[in-house]
Design a protein around this motif. Structure first.
Motif, short mmCIF file in Angstrom:
data_model
loop_
_atom_site.label_atom_id
_atom_site.label_comp_id
_atom_site.label_asym_id
_atom_site.label_seq_id
_atom_site.Cartn_x
_atom_site.Cartn_y
_atom_site.Cartn_z
N ARG A 167 -55.02 -80.26 45.82
CA ARG A 167 -54.51 -80.98 46.99
C ARG A 167 -53.53 -82.05 46.52
O ARG A 167 -53.87 -82.92 45.73
CB ARG A 167 -55.66 -81.61 47.77
N SER A 168 -52.31 -81.96 47.02
CA SER A 168 -51.25 -82.89 46.63
C SER A 168 -51.58 -84.30 47.11
O SER A 168 -51.94 -84.51 48.27
CB SER A 168 -49.93 -82.45 47.25
N ASP A 169 -51.44 -85.29 46.21
CA ASP A 169 -51.63 -86.69 46.58
C ASP A 169 -50.55 -87.15 47.54
O ASP A 169 -50.77 -88.03 48.37
CB ASP A 169 -51.61 -87.59 45.34
N GLN A 170 -49.37 -86.55 47.44
CA GLN A 170 -48.23 -86.99 48.23
C GLN A 170 -48.23 -86.43 49.65
O GLN A 170 -47.98 -87.15 50.60
CB GLN A 170 -46.94 -86.60 47.52
N THR A 171 -48.51 -85.12 49.79
CA THR A 171 -48.39 -84.48 51.10
C THR A 171 -49.72 -84.09 51.73
O THR A 171 -49.78 -83.84 52.93
CB THR A 171 -47.54 -83.20 51.01
N GLY A 172 -50.77 -83.97 50.92
CA GLY A 172 -52.06 -83.53 51.43
C GLY A 172 -52.17 -82.01 51.53
O GLY A 172 -53.20 -81.48 51.93
N ASP A 173 -51.11 -81.29 51.16
CA ASP A 173 -51.12 -79.83 51.19
C ASP A 173 -51.89 -79.28 50.00
O ASP A 173 -51.96 -79.91 48.95
CB ASP A 173 -49.69 -79.28 51.14
N ASP A 174 -52.46 -78.08 50.17
CA ASP A 174 -53.20 -77.41 49.10
C ASP A 174 -52.39 -76.22 48.59
O ASP A 174 -51.66 -75.58 49.34
CB ASP A 174 -54.53 -76.87 49.62
N ARG A 175 -52.60 -75.92 47.30
CA ARG A 175 -51.99 -74.74 46.70
C ARG A 175 -52.85 -74.30 45.53
O ARG A 175 -53.47 -75.13 44.86
CB ARG A 175 -50.57 -75.06 46.23
N TRP A 176 -52.86 -72.98 45.27
CA TRP A 176 -53.64 -72.42 44.17
C TRP A 176 -52.83 -72.39 42.89
O TRP A 176 -51.65 -72.04 42.90
CB TRP A 176 -54.10 -71.01 44.52
N PHE A 177 -53.49 -72.73 41.77
CA PHE A 177 -52.87 -72.71 40.45
C PHE A 177 -53.84 -72.14 39.43
O PHE A 177 -55.06 -72.19 39.61
CB PHE A 177 -52.49 -74.12 40.00
N THR A 178 -53.29 -71.67 38.32
CA THR A 178 -54.11 -71.29 37.17
C THR A 178 -54.17 -72.50 36.23
O THR A 178 -53.31 -73.37 36.30
CB THR A 178 -53.49 -70.08 36.43
N PRO A 179 -55.15 -72.54 35.35
CA PRO A 179 -55.28 -73.71 34.46
C PRO A 179 -54.04 -73.97 33.60
O PRO A 179 -53.72 -75.12 33.32
CB PRO A 179 -56.48 -73.35 33.58
N ASP A 180 -53.32 -72.91 33.20
CA ASP A 180 -52.14 -73.12 32.35
C ASP A 180 -50.96 -73.71 33.12
O ASP A 180 -49.98 -74.12 32.51
CB ASP A 180 -51.75 -71.83 31.64
N GLN A 181 -51.05 -73.79 34.44
CA GLN A 181 -49.99 -74.39 35.24
C GLN A 181 -50.22 -75.89 35.45
O GLN A 181 -49.38 -76.56 36.04
CB GLN A 181 -49.91 -73.71 36.61
#
Length: 58
Positions: A40-54
């Motif tokens: 969850r972005s601190d700036q926008t509050g939006d969520d997105r999926w990532f892998t650990p290497d990202q």
């Protein structure tokens, strides 16, 4: 690095094609069995999926 729920992370600039997420700081809010993490972005509050290497520790 092993992340856990609640960790503050930074999205690596070379990890995504969306410029809004490049270098973004956020919080890990969910981790699923395949290792992907919802951030969850601190700036926008939006969520997105990532892998650990990202991600990097924030």
């Amino acid at each position: 690095m092993a992340f856990k729920d609640g960790d503050v992370v930074v999205v690596r600039k070379d990890a995504v094609s969306d410029p809004h997420w490049e270098g973004a700081r956020g919080t890990v809010v969910e981790i699923i069995d395949n290792g992907q993490m919802r951030v969850r972005s601190d700036q926008t509050g939006d969520d997105r999926w990532f892998t650990p290497d990202q991600l990097a520790a924030g």
